[in-house]
Design an enzyme around this catalytic site. Structure first.
Site, PDB file in Angstrom:
ATOM      1  N   ASP A  28       9.952  -1.463   3.642  1.00  0.00           N
ATOM      2  CA  ASP A  28      10.134  -2.915   3.471  1.00  0.00           C
ATOM      3  C   ASP A  28      10.112  -3.294   2.001  1.00  0.00           C
ATOM      4  O   ASP A  28      10.630  -4.332   1.614  1.00  0.00           O
ATOM      5  CB  ASP A  28       8.983  -3.693   4.132  1.00  0.00           C
ATOM      6  CG  ASP A  28       9.006  -3.561   5.633  1.00  0.00           C
ATOM      7  OD1 ASP A  28      10.079  -3.209   6.167  1.00  0.00           O
ATOM      8  OD2 ASP A  28       7.950  -3.779   6.260  1.00  0.00           O
ATOM      9  N   SER A  29       9.391  -2.488   1.189  1.00  0.00           N
ATOM     10  CA  SER A  29       9.208  -2.822  -0.221  1.00  0.00           C
ATOM     11  C   SER A  29       9.510  -1.613  -1.102  1.00  0.00           C
ATOM     12  O   SER A  29       9.207  -0.478  -0.725  1.00  0.00           O
ATOM     13  CB  SER A  29       7.760  -3.240  -0.500  1.00  0.00           C
ATOM     14  OG  SER A  29       7.379  -4.307   0.327  1.00  0.00           O
TER      15      SER A  29
END
Ligand code: PLP
Ligand code: CA
Length: 321
Positions: free
Chosen positions: A22-23
């Protein structure tokens, strides 16, 4: 020992790798540029993830845009203490890469928020003696942390016999200094080291923005922030707490600010003992090394390599498939 996965040219592998996260935490530089007009025309070190000096690596804006379009959170994590987050924003603008100040997390800012929010010494004993440049000062100001030293021109001179006496009897010292923060100081001298040492002897906390041994510049490698602070480590006989990569104090601060889920976060970098170590120690879901930087394939392939990323590409742009 598991070998890192080579993603250049592996379209399916890249997609699968990116989907896991996600990051993405990105290292940025690169070489320190003193003055663009002093950059030599030949023998330039091309070192970095996103850029090297004023040279953007191929397809970098496209990769960042592709990740953003997939909804990934991006954080730009740098050990360069000489620049503030606002300085970095200007650099992104100059190179035509869309980024926000709030997406930048530098070692000076990391130190400033550690001092103001975690160490949180009671005022007025929270004053910092800075061994470093204006990037540190700007970030301390952003957190309302008082400081002395830094770029103070009165300290850019030879030490005198009177200075020795005034440091020894304390009349040259500020009683409110409770912290010594060491970063890259291009004007380091014996006077500043003697003052910093005196504060440490009095019991000041010893912090460092980062402890990189070397600083890549356009021409060659030079001594880094860790080498500038090394005389203090030697003289006082204890290490500084570092607030830059690979220190987990920086990872904790990033986790707190950006609410990243470590298992779904990937660290992208070029230097094994800062970037990749940072991701491994932080138990991130993944680490990706680009081979456009300080370390090369030879450093990670084969048996017995101490720091090995989960995956690697020749250049960041290879993530475009
Ligand atoms: N410190 C300074 C002063 C630098 O200029 C650089 C890179 O240019 C670094 C440290 C290393 O920074 P990074 O972690 O972004 O590679
Ligand atoms: Ca780097």
């Amino acid at each position: 020992m598991a070998q890192p996965r080579y993603l250049t040219g592996d379209k399916a592998g890249i997609e699968e790798f990116i989907d896991k996260f996600d990051s993405f935490l990105f290292d940025c530089d690169g070489v320190y540029i003193l003055a663009p007009n002093l950059t030599p025309a030949r023998n330039i070190l091309m070192v970095g993830v996103l850029w090297s000096g004023d040279h953007l690596f191929p397809k970098v804006p496209e990769v960042l845009e592709m990740l953003r379009s997939k909804g990934k959170q991006l954080v730009f994590v740098t050990n360069n203490s000489t620049k503030s987050r606002a300085d970095y924003k200007k650099k992104f603008d100059k190179l035509g890469i869309p980024a926000e100040v709030n997406e930048v997390f530098g070692s000076s800012y990391s130190a400033a928020i550690y001092i103001s929010r975690i160490l949180s010494l009671p005022s007025p004993k929270n004053k910092v003696f800075v061994l470093g440049e204006s990037g540190i000062e700007a970030e301390l100001e952003s957190e309302n942390v008082p400081y002395v030293g830094g770029t103070d021109p009165s300290l850019r001179r030879d030490i005198t016999p009177e200075d020795f006496a005034a440091i020894a009897d304390g009349s040259m010292l500020d009683d409110d200094v409770g912290i010594v923060l060491s970063g890259l100081d291009f004007h380091v001298n014996y006077l500043k080291l003697a003052i910093a040492f005196a504060y440490l002897r009095r019991g000041a906390q010893f912090l460092a923005t980062n402890t990189d041994s070397t600083l890549p510049m356009a021409h060659a490698f030079f001594p880094g922030a860790g080498s500038v602070g090394a005389p203090l480590v030697k003289s006082i006989g204890r290490e500084a707490l570092a607030l830059g990569k690979p220190s987990q104090a920086m990872m904790d601060a990033i986790e707190g600010k950006f609410k990243v889920d470590r298992e779904k976060t990937c660290m992208v970098g070029d230097r094994l003992n800062t970037d990749i170590q940072f991701g491994i120690e932080g138990k991130l879901g993944g680490t990706l090394m680009v081979c456009t930087g300080v370390n090369s394939k030879e450093d990670i392939l084969g048996e017995g390599k101490p720091i090995v990323p989960a995956a690697y590409v020749d250049s960041l742009g290879d993530l475009m498939g």
